[in-house]
Design a protein around this motif. Structure first.
Motif, PDB file in Angstrom:
ATOM      1  N   ASP A  70     -10.636 -23.886 -42.425  1.00 40.18           N
ATOM      2  CA  ASP A  70     -12.291 -23.369 -41.630  1.00 40.18           C
ATOM      3  C   ASP A  70     -13.289 -23.111 -42.872  1.00 40.18           C
ATOM      4  O   ASP A  70     -14.755 -22.186 -42.463  1.00 40.18           O
ATOM      5  N   GLN A 337      -9.112 -17.479 -25.205  1.00 40.31           N
ATOM      6  CA  GLN A 337     -10.556 -16.342 -26.913  1.00 40.31           C
ATOM      7  C   GLN A 337     -10.286 -15.345 -26.508  1.00 40.31           C
ATOM      8  O   GLN A 337     -10.579 -14.441 -27.455  1.00 40.31           O
ATOM      9  N   SER A 341      -9.381 -12.155 -29.356  1.00 40.90           N
ATOM     10  CA  SER A 341     -10.276 -11.880 -29.828  1.00 40.90           C
ATOM     11  C   SER A 341      -9.564 -10.758 -29.893  1.00 40.90           C
ATOM     12  O   SER A 341     -10.891  -9.686 -30.394  1.00 40.90           O
ATOM     13  N   GLU A 377     -12.005 -27.792 -29.398  1.00 43.82           N
ATOM     14  CA  GLU A 377     -12.401 -26.084 -28.916  1.00 43.82           C
ATOM     15  C   GLU A 377     -11.588 -25.042 -29.616  1.00 43.82           C
ATOM     16  O   GLU A 377     -12.130 -23.968 -30.461  1.00 43.82           O
ATOM     17  N   ASP A 379     -10.048 -25.611 -32.349  1.00 42.73           N
ATOM     18  CA  ASP A 379     -10.406 -25.042 -33.768  1.00 42.73           C
ATOM     19  C   ASP A 379     -11.291 -24.117 -34.165  1.00 42.73           C
ATOM     20  O   ASP A 379     -11.207 -23.467 -34.503  1.00 42.73           O
ATOM     21  N   ARG A 380     -12.609 -24.281 -32.584  1.00 41.98           N
ATOM     22  CA  ARG A 380     -13.706 -23.484 -33.191  1.00 41.98           C
ATOM     23  C   ARG A 380     -13.518 -21.732 -32.726  1.00 41.98           C
ATOM     24  O   ARG A 380     -13.983 -21.119 -33.237  1.00 41.98           O
ATOM     25  N   ILE A 381     -12.053 -22.037 -31.528  1.00 41.25           N
ATOM     26  CA  ILE A 381     -11.638 -20.555 -31.453  1.00 41.25           C
ATOM     27  C   ILE A 381     -11.114 -19.803 -32.182  1.00 41.25           C
ATOM     28  O   ILE A 381     -11.007 -18.642 -32.846  1.00 41.25           O
ATOM     29  N   ARG A 383     -11.277 -20.452 -34.983  1.00 43.20           N
ATOM     30  CA  ARG A 383     -12.160 -19.894 -36.680  1.00 43.20           C
ATOM     31  C   ARG A 383     -12.794 -19.064 -36.753  1.00 43.20           C
ATOM     32  O   ARG A 383     -13.167 -17.969 -37.542  1.00 43.20           O
ATOM     33  N   SER A 384     -13.292 -18.512 -35.419  1.00 45.00           N
ATOM     34  CA  SER A 384     -14.364 -17.629 -35.208  1.00 45.00           C
ATOM     35  C   SER A 384     -14.106 -16.229 -35.074  1.00 45.00           C
ATOM     36  O   SER A 384     -14.327 -15.168 -35.033  1.00 45.00           O
ATOM     37  N   ILE A 385     -12.260 -16.738 -35.093  1.00 46.55           N
ATOM     38  CA  ILE A 385     -10.939 -15.077 -34.681  1.00 46.55           C
ATOM     39  C   ILE A 385     -11.055 -14.423 -35.946  1.00 46.55           C
ATOM     40  O   ILE A 385     -11.012 -13.363 -36.446  1.00 46.55           O
ATOM     41  N   ASN A 387      -9.739 -14.742 -40.459  1.00 44.35           N
ATOM     42  CA  ASN A 387     -10.008 -14.841 -41.721  1.00 44.35           C
ATOM     43  C   ASN A 387      -9.021 -15.165 -43.245  1.00 44.35           C
ATOM     44  O   ASN A 387      -8.288 -15.265 -42.803  1.00 44.35           O
TER      45      ASN A 387
END
Length: 489
Positions: A70, A337, A341, A377, A379-381, A383-385, A387
């Motif tokens: 990520d 998403q 989240s 998309e 991937d972005r979902i 990686r944004s959530i 860590n």
């Protein structure tokens, strides 16, 4: 001032070119200088062909560092040409190093180790080129060595060259033995043989499976190393595949009596450098199980209803207490998403049509509102959530498909774990609209989640259960499609 700067840049490039030519001459004439020379060449080519970006890799708890996918930085499209140059350069360099093995046995170990490192670099260049982004990762050889000694694992590396294909195997134990075997078939003929193997696997019409093609590939890839595998009591085989080999499952290779998966647990990974091999298991892990049971139409193409998805999702919830489902209309991009989240799910199980195509935008999952969820998309979902301290342990994709002979599409599947930033992906190479998938998923979670065996061993147990069924589902068309990508522990 601008003119002087251009002259300076041109002078630096000319010096670099001359340096490469000098080093290359050393590389050819003096085998003892090969390792250092090749490394200098690779480093110089990398500097010339890539934009420098900051390595944003953070340490995890304990003495080990996380290798995560990520930390990727989007790059401009103009870099693809430079990546292609770097790819060709490394492939030629690998071929040169491996050629020296037969000529100068004294440097075999160095040459093979160097070639293996370059194969890993090459894999990442190809994945970066496919996804259109530049990813930087941190290698951790200590963690890899530890996993090998604990699990009796052998690593198979392949590189397809124009006139022949090389298979290099890394064995565990104190000196980590290496062995090279050549497949003396040109790349086009080799590609045709691999494609025929894939076609034979998907031939549902033949009730009795003919393993002839599977035996041919077994004799090329596995048989030369069988004495070492047996003497070292190897239990797990991990494949770092090149080109068309990514599109076929090694589990279905056949020795004349049994399939390979009947004897070994099997996994694949794009590169050990991007494989997070931590074995700590998250307590009370639960799953988010999403799926589609209805027909869907995407870009004019009809995706037929997956009649066993509801039973599959129910089994996931039964095997993993506390799990939640998003089915049909509840399975949308926004709902997925939102759910991720708000709640942490170490296991994400997705049972819907998936297609891996030539380009990332053609690589997508079908949602319940007749929309595409592209792998970028997703991937972005993810990686944004998540860590470094909350990561996805397992991403399951049970109804994906890649076209026969399309190693570009297979490259997308190979990189899915890296791109989505998950430890392991369990995915299918072709779609199987059959109750056998429910059986396989159930057996997998029983073995991994409840019995605590490794993921690779859990998949082996699940696939062997279908092979031993003696029914229609014993045909490899029903079980061989499933491959494990990433962490196999």
């Amino acid at each position: 001032m601008m003119l002087k700067r251009h002259h300076l840049l041109g002078w630096l490039f000319l010096c670099s070119l001359i340096f490469n030519l000098v080093i290359n001459q050393i590389f050819i004439t003096d085998g003892s200088m090969e390792l250092a020379a090749a490394r200098s060449l690779v480093k110089t080519a990398s500097v010339l062909s890539k934009v420098n970006t900051k390595n944003d890799i953070q340490p995890a708890s304990g003495n080990l560092k996380e290798n995560r996918g990520d930390v990727c930085i989007d790059q401009i499209n103009s870099q693809s040409d430079n990546q292609g140059i770097g790819e060709n350069f490394r492939r030629q360099s690998i071929g040169n190093k491996l050629s020296l093995v037969a000529e100068n046995i004294r440097y075999t170990s160095n040459n093979l180790n160097s070639a293996i490192a370059d194969i890993g670099d090459l894999q990442m260049i190809e994945i970066e080129k496919y996804y259109g982004r530049n990813c930087h990762f941190l290698a951790n050889s200590q963690r890899t060595d530890l996993s090998l000694s604990k699990t009796n694992t052998a690593i198979f590396h392949s590189i397809i060259l124009e006139e022949r294909t090389a298979i290099i195997v890394s064995f565990p134990r104190d000196n980590q033995r290496l062995k090279l075997q050549w497949i003396n078939v040109n790349s086009q003929a080799f590609r045709e043989e691999v494609n025929q193997f894939r076609i034979s696997l998907e031939n549902y019409a033949n009730i009795t499976y003919n393993p002839q093609q599977a035996q041919k590939l077994y004799n090329w890839i596995i048989r030369p190393f069988i004495n070492d595998l047996e003497s070292l009591q190897i239990k797990t085989l991990v494949f770092i595949q090149d080109g068309i080999l990514r599109s076929v499952p090694m589990a279905a290779l056949h020795d004349g009596e049994k399939f390979l998966v009947e004897k070994y647990a099997i996994a694949t990974t794009p590169s050990l450098n991007v494989t997070n091999l931590q074995t700590s298991r998250q307590k009370k892990a639960r799953a988010l199980a999403v799926g589609l049971t209805k027909d869907a139409i995407i870009d004019g193409r009809r995706f037929h209803a997956l009649k066993n998805v509801r039973a599959e999702i129910n089994q996931v919830k039964m095997q993993i207490p506390g799990s939640k489902q998003l089915l049909d209309e509840d399975f949308t991009r926004d709902r997925l998403q939102s759910e991720l989240s708000q709640n942490f799910y170490p296991i994400i199980h997705i049972a819907t049509h998936g297609q891996f195509g030539e380009l990332p935008n053609d690589t997508f999952l079908v949602t319940g509102d007749n929309q595409k969820l592209t792998i970028s998309e997703l991937d972005r979902i993810l990686r944004s959530i998540y860590n470094y301290y909350k990561y996805i342990d397992l991403l399951v994709l049970t109804a994906c498909e890649t076209a026969i002979g399309n190693d570009r599409a297979a490259l997308g599947l190979a990189g899915v774990a890296v791109q989505a930033g998950v430890k392991t992906a369990l995915a299918s190479l072709w779609s199987i609209n059959d109750a056998s998938t429910v059986k396989l998923v159930t057996k997998f979670y029983e073995a991994w989640y409840h019995s605590g065996v490794s993921k690779a061993e859990a998949l082996r147990i699940a696939q062997r259960s279908l092979i031993a069924s003696d029914g229609v589902s014993s045909h490899p068309a029903y079980w061989a499609a499933f491959i494990l990508v990433g962490n196999w522990l």
